[in-house]
Design an enzyme around this catalytic site. Structure first.
Site, PDB file in Angstrom:
ATOM      1  N   HIS A 101       0.835  -1.204   0.000  1.00  0.00           N
ATOM      2  CA  HIS A 101       0.000   0.000   0.000  1.00  0.00           C
ATOM      3  C   HIS A 101       0.870   1.254   0.000  1.00  0.00           C
ATOM      4  O   HIS A 101       0.588   2.217  -0.729  1.00  0.00           O
ATOM      5  CB  HIS A 101      -0.913  -0.006   1.220  1.00  0.00           C
ATOM      6  N   GLU A 102       1.920   1.254   0.808  1.00  0.00           N
ATOM      7  CA  GLU A 102       2.808   2.424   0.845  1.00  0.00           C
ATOM      8  C   GLU A 102       3.544   2.598  -0.479  1.00  0.00           C
ATOM      9  O   GLU A 102       3.766   3.729  -0.919  1.00  0.00           O
ATOM     10  CB  GLU A 102       3.806   2.288   2.004  1.00  0.00           C
ATOM     11  N   HIS A 105       1.498   4.480  -2.868  1.00  0.00           N
ATOM     12  CA  HIS A 105       1.623   5.945  -2.779  1.00  0.00           C
ATOM     13  C   HIS A 105       2.855   6.434  -3.539  1.00  0.00           C
ATOM     14  O   HIS A 105       2.817   7.498  -4.167  1.00  0.00           O
ATOM     15  CB  HIS A 105       1.717   6.373  -1.313  1.00  0.00           C
TER      16      HIS A 105
END
Length: 244
Positions: A101-102, A105
């Protein structure tokens, strides 16, 4: 704000608080459940983050460990992905989902994803606005008292600028929601494409990321309620002054 409106506000805020508590609990229970399931690739959160960065051609972003549990975040200024102690060295389905998920980004920034760019631009506005909102409303009240015969609208519009700045934090949360959902979609695609998780394992990652998304929905709802309360308070205050 009259008593009836205030009671309604408290009831709505109470619902938001219950929802926020549920969302927080959901994140922790879901993470615990899939944090106990080791992924077949045996890759840790750190391994996953590095693999996804390298496979996507990203060489200028580092991955480091930070203290805490579920304190994972991407720092775009330092080009640094910070993985919490519960994610960094753990090889569970939950940990690789959070790490991916990071990286989602990171890819949003690298590919110029528009909502991400808008959110980044709103950060200083939201921080600035939260500090200036109330002072501007108070200045508006003073202007309304002393300049009412010269410029009767000066105080009101000054106060409304304060309301708009206060609303910047709500706008920030509104933009944050699609940014987080998009990062999760990117994460799931990368986990499958790079062989970190198999098809039958991705369900666990989806559950973890969906639970995390609930916290952003709760934050947006709470922020919206507070903004509406602030707006109604300012309108009511100037309405009373006009009627006096």
């Amino acid at each position: 704000m009259d008593l009836r409106t205030y009671i309604i506000f408290l009831l709505i805020l109470g619902v938001c608080a219950v929802f926020a508590g549920y969302a927080s609990r959901k994140v922790h229970t879901t993470y615990e459940a899939f944090g106990a399931v080791e992924n077949r690739s045996r890759l840790t959160g750190y391994d996953t983050a590095v693999r996804l960065l390298r496979r996507n051609g990203v060489r200028d972003v580092a991955v480091e460990r930070v203290r805490g549990r579920l304190t994972d975040h991407y720092n775009p200024r330092k080009e640094l992905v910070n993985l919490s102690e519960s994610t960094f060295g753990d090889s569970s389905v939950a940990s690789v989902a959070v790490a991916a998920h990071e990286i989602g980004h990171v890819m949003q920034k690298k590919k110029g994803y528009l909502p991400y760019k808008i959110r980044a631009a709103l950060v200083p506005v939201a921080n600035f606005g939260s500090r200036l909102a109330l002072p501007l409303v108070l200045i508006g009240v003073l202007l309304d008292i002393f300049l009412v015969n010269v410029n009767p609208d000066a105080g009101f519009w000054t106060a409304m600028v304060g309301v708009a700045l206060y609303g910047a934090s709500t706008l920030f949360m509104l933009v944050t929601l699609p940014v987080e959902l998009n990062a999760s979609r990117r994460a799931k695609k990368m986990l499958l494409a790079e062989g970190v998780l198999d098809e039958d394992e991705i369900y666990g990652a989806e559950r973890v990321l969906s639970a995390a998304a609930l916290t952003y929905v709760a934050a947006l709802a709470t922020s919206l309620v507070y903004f509406l309360r602030f707006l109604i308070w300012v309108l009511a205050m100037f309405g009373r002054r006009r009627n006096d």
